[in-house]
Design a protein around this motif. Structure first.
Motif, PDB file in Angstrom:
ATOM      1  N   GLY A  28       0.772  -1.228  -0.026  1.00  0.00           N
ATOM      2  CA  GLY A  28       0.003  -0.002  -0.292  1.00  0.00           C
ATOM      3  C   GLY A  28       0.620   1.268   0.089  1.00  0.00           C
ATOM      4  O   GLY A  28       0.221   2.255  -0.057  1.00  0.00           O
ATOM      5  N   ARG A  29       2.244   1.356  -0.485  1.00  0.00           N
ATOM      6  CA  ARG A  29       2.929   2.477  -0.307  1.00  0.00           C
ATOM      7  C   ARG A  29       2.730   3.062  -1.488  1.00  0.00           C
ATOM      8  O   ARG A  29       2.971   2.270  -2.332  1.00  0.00           O
ATOM      9  N   TRP A  30       3.190   4.509  -1.208  1.00  0.00           N
ATOM     10  CA  TRP A  30       2.883   5.283  -2.565  1.00  0.00           C
ATOM     11  C   TRP A  30       4.308   5.774  -2.672  1.00  0.00           C
ATOM     12  O   TRP A  30       5.606   6.013  -2.111  1.00  0.00           O
ATOM     13  N   ALA A  31       5.015   6.100  -4.024  1.00  0.00           N
ATOM     14  CA  ALA A  31       5.915   6.029  -5.002  1.00  0.00           C
ATOM     15  C   ALA A  31       5.948   7.841  -5.076  1.00  0.00           C
ATOM     16  O   ALA A  31       4.405   7.825  -5.736  1.00  0.00           O
ATOM     17  N   LEU A  32       6.505   8.610  -4.852  1.00  0.00           N
ATOM     18  CA  LEU A  32       6.321   9.942  -5.603  1.00  0.00           C
ATOM     19  C   LEU A  32       7.212  10.168  -6.521  1.00  0.00           C
ATOM     20  O   LEU A  32       7.938  10.773  -6.191  1.00  0.00           O
ATOM     21  N   LYS A  33       6.829  10.703  -8.061  1.00  0.00           N
ATOM     22  CA  LYS A  33       7.562  11.094  -9.096  1.00  0.00           C
ATOM     23  C   LYS A  33       7.451  11.838  -9.375  1.00  0.00           C
ATOM     24  O   LYS A  33       6.349  12.547  -9.488  1.00  0.00           O
ATOM     25  N   ASN A  34       8.691  12.746  -9.144  1.00  0.00           N
ATOM     26  CA  ASN A  34       8.633  14.338  -9.976  1.00  0.00           C
ATOM     27  C   ASN A  34       8.364  14.453 -11.689  1.00  0.00           C
ATOM     28  O   ASN A  34       8.681  14.053 -11.869  1.00  0.00           O
ATOM     29  N   VAL A  35       7.813  14.930 -11.796  1.00  0.00           N
ATOM     30  CA  VAL A  35       6.987  15.738 -12.994  1.00  0.00           C
ATOM     31  C   VAL A  35       8.360  16.738 -13.867  1.00  0.00           C
ATOM     32  O   VAL A  35       8.353  15.310 -14.536  1.00  0.00           O
ATOM     33  N   GLU A  36       8.957  17.113 -13.171  1.00  0.00           N
ATOM     34  CA  GLU A  36      10.218  17.703 -14.167  1.00  0.00           C
ATOM     35  C   GLU A  36      11.143  17.637 -13.748  1.00  0.00           C
ATOM     36  O   GLU A  36      11.809  17.096 -14.952  1.00  0.00           O
ATOM     37  N   ARG A  37      11.604  16.633 -13.091  1.00  0.00           N
ATOM     38  CA  ARG A  37      13.220  15.644 -12.756  1.00  0.00           C
ATOM     39  C   ARG A  37      12.857  14.241 -13.670  1.00  0.00           C
ATOM     40  O   ARG A  37      13.609  13.235 -14.155  1.00  0.00           O
ATOM     41  N   LYS A  38      11.508  13.676 -12.899  1.00  0.00           N
ATOM     42  CA  LYS A  38      11.384  12.552 -13.929  1.00  0.00           C
ATOM     43  C   LYS A  38      11.734  11.440 -12.999  1.00  0.00           C
ATOM     44  O   LYS A  38      12.165  10.040 -13.515  1.00  0.00           O
ATOM     45  N   TYR A  39      12.121  11.421 -11.634  1.00  0.00           N
ATOM     46  CA  TYR A  39      12.809  10.756 -11.039  1.00  0.00           C
ATOM     47  C   TYR A  39      11.863  10.570  -9.512  1.00  0.00           C
ATOM     48  O   TYR A  39      11.635  11.189  -8.957  1.00  0.00           O
ATOM     49  N   PHE A  40      12.081   9.827  -9.071  1.00  0.00           N
ATOM     50  CA  PHE A  40      11.553   9.152  -7.547  1.00  0.00           C
ATOM     51  C   PHE A  40      11.716   9.553  -6.066  1.00  0.00           C
ATOM     52  O   PHE A  40      13.487  10.189  -6.274  1.00  0.00           O
ATOM     53  N   MET A  41      11.452  10.379  -5.480  1.00  0.00           N
ATOM     54  CA  MET A  41      12.138  11.302  -4.287  1.00  0.00           C
ATOM     55  C   MET A  41      12.172  10.284  -3.033  1.00  0.00           C
ATOM     56  O   MET A  41      10.887   9.215  -3.638  1.00  0.00           O
ATOM     57  N   GLY A  42      12.985  10.231  -2.583  1.00  0.00           N
ATOM     58  CA  GLY A  42      13.065   9.169  -1.321  1.00  0.00           C
ATOM     59  C   GLY A  42      13.894  10.003  -0.250  1.00  0.00           C
ATOM     60  O   GLY A  42      14.696  11.167  -0.585  1.00  0.00           O
ATOM     61  N   ALA A  43      14.197   9.372   0.815  1.00  0.00           N
ATOM     62  CA  ALA A  43      14.977  10.093   2.247  1.00  0.00           C
ATOM     63  C   ALA A  43      15.996   9.245   2.208  1.00  0.00           C
ATOM     64  O   ALA A  43      16.176   8.056   2.557  1.00  0.00           O
ATOM     65  N   ALA A  44      17.271   9.821   2.313  1.00  0.00           N
ATOM     66  CA  ALA A  44      18.529   9.397   2.634  1.00  0.00           C
ATOM     67  C   ALA A  44      19.173  10.354   3.792  1.00  0.00           C
ATOM     68  O   ALA A  44      19.370  11.027   3.872  1.00  0.00           O
ATOM     69  N   GLY A  45      18.813   9.489   5.258  1.00  0.00           N
ATOM     70  CA  GLY A  45      19.103   9.773   6.145  1.00  0.00           C
ATOM     71  C   GLY A  45      18.512  11.031   6.597  1.00  0.00           C
ATOM     72  O   GLY A  45      17.231  11.428   6.787  1.00  0.00           O
ATOM     73  N   ASP A  46      19.474  11.705   6.794  1.00  0.00           N
ATOM     74  CA  ASP A  46      18.734  13.255   6.715  1.00  0.00           C
ATOM     75  C   ASP A  46      18.860  14.449   5.709  1.00  0.00           C
ATOM     76  O   ASP A  46      17.255  15.494   5.717  1.00  0.00           O
ATOM     77  N   LYS A  47      18.976  14.259   4.668  1.00  0.00           N
ATOM     78  CA  LYS A  47      18.327  14.662   3.356  1.00  0.00           C
ATOM     79  C   LYS A  47      17.129  13.773   2.839  1.00  0.00           C
ATOM     80  O   LYS A  47      16.926  12.944   2.818  1.00  0.00           O
ATOM     81  N   LEU A  48      16.994  14.611   1.466  1.00  0.00           N
ATOM     82  CA  LEU A  48      15.712  13.942   0.536  1.00  0.00           C
ATOM     83  C   LEU A  48      16.708  14.256  -0.437  1.00  0.00           C
ATOM     84  O   LEU A  48      17.011  15.502  -0.378  1.00  0.00           O
ATOM     85  N   VAL A  49      16.129  13.311  -1.009  1.00  0.00           N
ATOM     86  CA  VAL A  49      17.364  13.645  -2.455  1.00  0.00           C
ATOM     87  C   VAL A  49      15.727  13.029  -3.652  1.00  0.00           C
ATOM     88  O   VAL A  49      14.824  12.197  -3.194  1.00  0.00           O
ATOM     89  N   CYS A  50      16.225  13.129  -5.103  1.00  0.00           N
ATOM     90  CA  CYS A  50      15.100  13.219  -6.117  1.00  0.00           C
ATOM     91  C   CYS A  50      15.980  12.695  -7.550  1.00  0.00           C
ATOM     92  O   CYS A  50      16.155  13.046  -8.179  1.00  0.00           O
ATOM     93  N   ASN A  51      16.555  11.647  -7.096  1.00  0.00           N
ATOM     94  CA  ASN A  51      17.347  10.705  -7.915  1.00  0.00           C
ATOM     95  C   ASN A  51      16.623   9.884  -8.162  1.00  0.00           C
ATOM     96  O   ASN A  51      18.723   8.787  -9.140  1.00  0.00           O
ATOM     97  N   ALA A  52      16.771   8.842  -7.869  1.00  0.00           N
ATOM     98  CA  ALA A  52      16.190   6.921  -8.289  1.00  0.00           C
ATOM     99  C   ALA A  52      15.234   7.186  -9.881  1.00  0.00           C
ATOM    100  O   ALA A  52      14.098   7.611  -9.772  1.00  0.00           O
ATOM    101  N   LYS A  53      16.020   6.507  -9.952  1.00  0.00           N
ATOM    102  CA  LYS A  53      14.899   5.913 -11.748  1.00  0.00           C
ATOM    103  C   LYS A  53      14.279   5.568 -11.622  1.00  0.00           C
ATOM    104  O   LYS A  53      13.131   5.155 -12.365  1.00  0.00           O
ATOM    105  N   ALA A  54      13.871   4.387 -10.095  1.00  0.00           N
ATOM    106  CA  ALA A  54      13.220   3.180  -9.995  1.00  0.00           C
ATOM    107  C   ALA A  54      12.784   3.708  -8.765  1.00  0.00           C
ATOM    108  O   ALA A  54      13.727   3.360  -7.714  1.00  0.00           O
ATOM    109  N   PRO A  55      11.561   3.418  -7.782  1.00  0.00           N
ATOM    110  CA  PRO A  55      11.426   3.848  -6.374  1.00  0.00           C
ATOM    111  C   PRO A  55      12.379   1.537  -5.644  1.00  0.00           C
ATOM    112  O   PRO A  55      11.859   0.616  -6.114  1.00  0.00           O
ATOM    113  N   SER A  56      12.704   1.999  -4.676  1.00  0.00           N
ATOM    114  CA  SER A  56      13.541   1.151  -3.955  1.00  0.00           C
ATOM    115  C   SER A  56      13.102   1.330  -2.759  1.00  0.00           C
ATOM    116  O   SER A  56      11.652   2.277  -2.417  1.00  0.00           O
ATOM    117  N   ASP A  57      12.988   1.235  -1.067  1.00  0.00           N
ATOM    118  CA  ASP A  57      12.093   0.940  -0.285  1.00  0.00           C
ATOM    119  C   ASP A  57      12.446   2.452   0.244  1.00  0.00           C
ATOM    120  O   ASP A  57      11.635   2.741   1.087  1.00  0.00           O
TER     121      ASP A  57
END
Length: 504
Positions: free
Chosen positions: A109-138
C-alpha cells in the motif's frame, strides 16, 4: 454536509480553508519516520517520530492532469531542483513542485512520488531528501497517514449514496440517501500503516463484506488518492466497492472506476433532548409542534445540530428537513424548511449538566404541562432545562491540541492526550444527560491518577456541545476535563474559560 477534506483542522487546532479535494496527511518512510518541515530555516527531513504539527502536509491536485503537490504547515511547497535536491521554500506552485503518485504493487500500500519535472522518484537518505532514483526502492516508498478526523460518513461516488450498517448489523450497505443516525458513522482506524473500517457496533469490515469482532489482516486496507477521492485496496490488490442490489461493501475488482471511489465527510452531531420537568423526550411525532412527550428515542426524537459560525448559535433540524422555529405566539414549531433568524438558538449549559435553549426573543424554551415548548422562560427556571444526548457517537474518538486520547502504554490503564494513535471509547447513556465512558479493556473511565480506564463501576460525565466538532466534558461536580501540555489530563477547574475543547 461538510467534507472531511475541505476545511482541515490540524493537531494545533488551527483551521484553514483549502481545496475540497485536498487531504491533510502525514508521510512515513521505510524507517517509520515522518516527513517533517522544521519551523525555522525551511529545513526538511524524515526524522519525525509522530504526527504533530510539523509533520502535517496538504496533499492536493495541481489542476494539471493527475499531478499533485505537497504543502507544509508553513504553507511552503515541497519541490525538487535541477540537481535532485528537495526543498520546501516556495510560496507558489512551480513545475518542480508537481508529483505523480504511483502505488507499489507489492501489497504494502506504499506510495512512490515521482517528480514531474525531473522524472525521478523522491526518497529519504538519512537527514536529507533527494530525488535521484529512476525506479523506487524501499527508500522511495512512503506510507500515507490521514490526519483528518477519523469518525466520518462514507459517500460512494458511483452509487451516490452513503454507507450504513445493515439491518442485521452484519454487513455495510451503501444505499442511504442521508447519513442519519449512528449506523452511518464509521471510524477509520490507522493500524500497521493501513486502515480498518470500524462500525458503531464495534465490529470491523472484512474484505469479503462480513463484519467481525477482531481486526485481522483481511480487515486492513491501503488508501489511494484519486483526484480528491479515496479508494481502499486489500492485500490481494482488490478494491472495496458496493456490490449487487443490496450494495454490500466488499472487495472485488482490481481496477479503480467510479464504483471504487469514496469521499469521507464530517459527521455532524445528532442529538436527543429530555425535559427536566417530565423526563420525556422532545419530539415532532405529532406533527409540527415541538412537544416533550415521548418515553423513547425514535426517528422523530433525533435532531441534527447545525452551527452558524457568524452568530455562534445553532439550527436544529428534523429528519424531514424542517427547523425548530420561534413562532409569533412564542410557540416552537418545526414547520419551516428555511434557515431564518427565528430558527437560531443559543445553547446555555448549566452546572448540573442540563442545557437551555435561548430563542431569538431572548427567552428560553419552557416545557408546559402538556409537553409543548414555548419561548417564555428564564434560563435558570426548572421547566427551561433539558438534558442532552449525543446519539450518533456510541463510539468516540477524542483529540486536543496535543494529539489523540490513548493509553500511556500498552500495559497501562492511564490515559493521555498526546498520542499519534487513538483509542476508541464506548459511550453508555445514563439518566438525566449522564454518560459513562468505557475503554476497550471493558473498564470505565474514572478520576484516578488523572484519568484511567480502570473502574468496574461507571463514573458519570456530561458532554457540552460547544462547536460542530468540539465539546467540553465535565463531571457531576461541574469540574471540566482539562488537558496539560505534557499529555496528561484530569478533572480540574469549573471555569469554562480554561476548559479544554475536545475535538470528536
Amino acid at each position: 454536509m461538510d467534507k472531511m477534506n475541505g476545511s482541515s483542522t490540524g493537531l494545533n487546532g488551527a483551521s484553514e480553508a483549502v481545496d475540497e479535494r485536498a487531504w491533510t496527511v502525514g508521510v512515513i518512510n521505510s524507517k517509520s519516520k515522518y516527513l517533517t518541515a522544521e519551523t525555522f530555516g525551511f529545513k526538511i527531513n524524515a526524522n519525525g517520530t509522530s504526527l504533530k504539527k510539523k509533520q502535517l502536509w496538504t496533499l492536493q491536485p495541481t489542476g494539471q492532469r493527475d499531478h499533485v503537490s505537497l504543502r507544509s504547515h508553513l504553507g511552503k511547497y515541497l519541490a525538487v531542483d535541477s540537481f535532485g535536491n528537495v526543498t520546501c521554500e516556495a510560496d507558489e506552485l512551480e513545475p518542480g513542485a508537481m508529483f505523480e503518485i504511483a502505488v507499489a504493487d507489492d501489497g504494502s500500500g506504499r506510495w512512490a512520488l515521482k517528480n514531474v519535472e525531473r522524472k525521478y522518484f523522491m526518497g529519504a537518505a538519512g537527514d536529507k531528501l533527494v530525488c535521484n532514483a529512476k525506479a523506487p526502492s524501499d527508500a522511495e516508498l512512503w506510507y500515507v497517514h490521514l490526519a483528518a478526523r477519523p469518525q466520518v460518513n462514507v459517500y460512494s461516488l458511483g452509487r451516490k449514496r452513503f454507507a450504513h450498517l445493515s439491518e442485521d448489523m452484519d454487513e455495510i450497505h451503501v444505499d442511504a440517501n442521508v447519513p442519519w443516525g449512528e449506523d452511518t458513522l464509521f471510524t477509520l482506524e490507522f493500524r500497521d500503516n493501513h486502515y480498518a473500517l470500524h462500525t458503531c457496533n464495534n465490529l470491523y469490515l472484512h474484505r469479503d463484506g462480513q463484519l467481525q469482532s477482531s481486526c485481522s489482516e483481511d480487515c486492513l486496507f491501503a488508501i489511494e488518492y484519486h483526484n480528491g477521492s479515496l479508494a481502499l485496496r486489500d492485500r490481494a490488490g482488490r478494491y472495496l466497492s458496493p456490490i449487487g442490489s443490496k450494495a454490500v461493501l466488499k472487495t472485488r475488482g482490481q481496477a479503480v472506476t467510479k464504483d471504487e471511489l469514496f469521499t469521507l465527510e464530517n459527521s455532524l452531531p445528532q442529538a436527543s433532548f429530555s425535559a427536566a420537568l417530565n423526563d420525556r423526550y422532545v419530539s415532532v411525532k405529532q406533527g409540527v409542534d415541538l412537544t416533550a412527550n415521548q418515553e423513547e428515542v425514535g426517528e422523530h426524537e433525533r435532531f441534527l445540530m447545525e452551527f452558524d459560525l457568524a452568530t455562534r448559535r445553532w439550527y436544529i433540524r428534523t429528519m424531514l428537513d424542517r427547523y425548530w422555529t420561534l413562532e409569533t405566539t412564542g410557540g416552537i414549531q418545526a414547520s419551516s424548511g428555511k434557515k431564518t433568524s427565528n430558527a437560531l438558538f443559543d445553547l446555555v449549559w448549566h452546572h448540573d449538566g442540563s442545557v437551555s435553549f435561548r430563542a431569538n426573543n431572548g427567552k428560553c424554551l419552557a416545557t408546559k404541562k402538556s409537553g409543548h415548548l414555548y419561548a417564555n422562560s428564564e434560563e435558570n427556571e426548572e421547566n427551561a432545562k433539558f438534558f442532552f444526548y449525543l446519539i450518533n457517537r456510541p463510539i468516540l474518538v477524542l483529540k486536543c491540541e496535543q494529539g489523540f486520547v490513548g493509553y500511556k502504554s500498552s500495559a497501562s490503564t492511564k490515559l493521555e492526550c498526546n498520542k499519534t494513535h487513538y483509542e476508541t471509547v464506548h459511550v453508555e447513556r445514563g439518566d438525566k444527560g449522564q454518560v459513562f465512558f468505557k475503554g476497550q479493556n471493558g473498564k470505565y473511565w474514572a478520576p484516578e491518577d488523572g484519568i484511567s480506564a480502570s473502574a468496574d463501576q461507571p463514573y458519570p460525565f456530561y458532554m457540552e456541545l460547544r462547536e460542530p466538532t468540539r465539546m467540553c466534558i465535565k463531571d457531576q461536580h461541574g469540574n471540566y476535563l482539562c488537558a496539560q501540555k505534557n499529555g496528561s489530563f484530569a478533572l480540574g477547574t469549573s471555569d469554562l474559560a480554561v476548559a479544554t475543547y475536545w475535538e470528536f
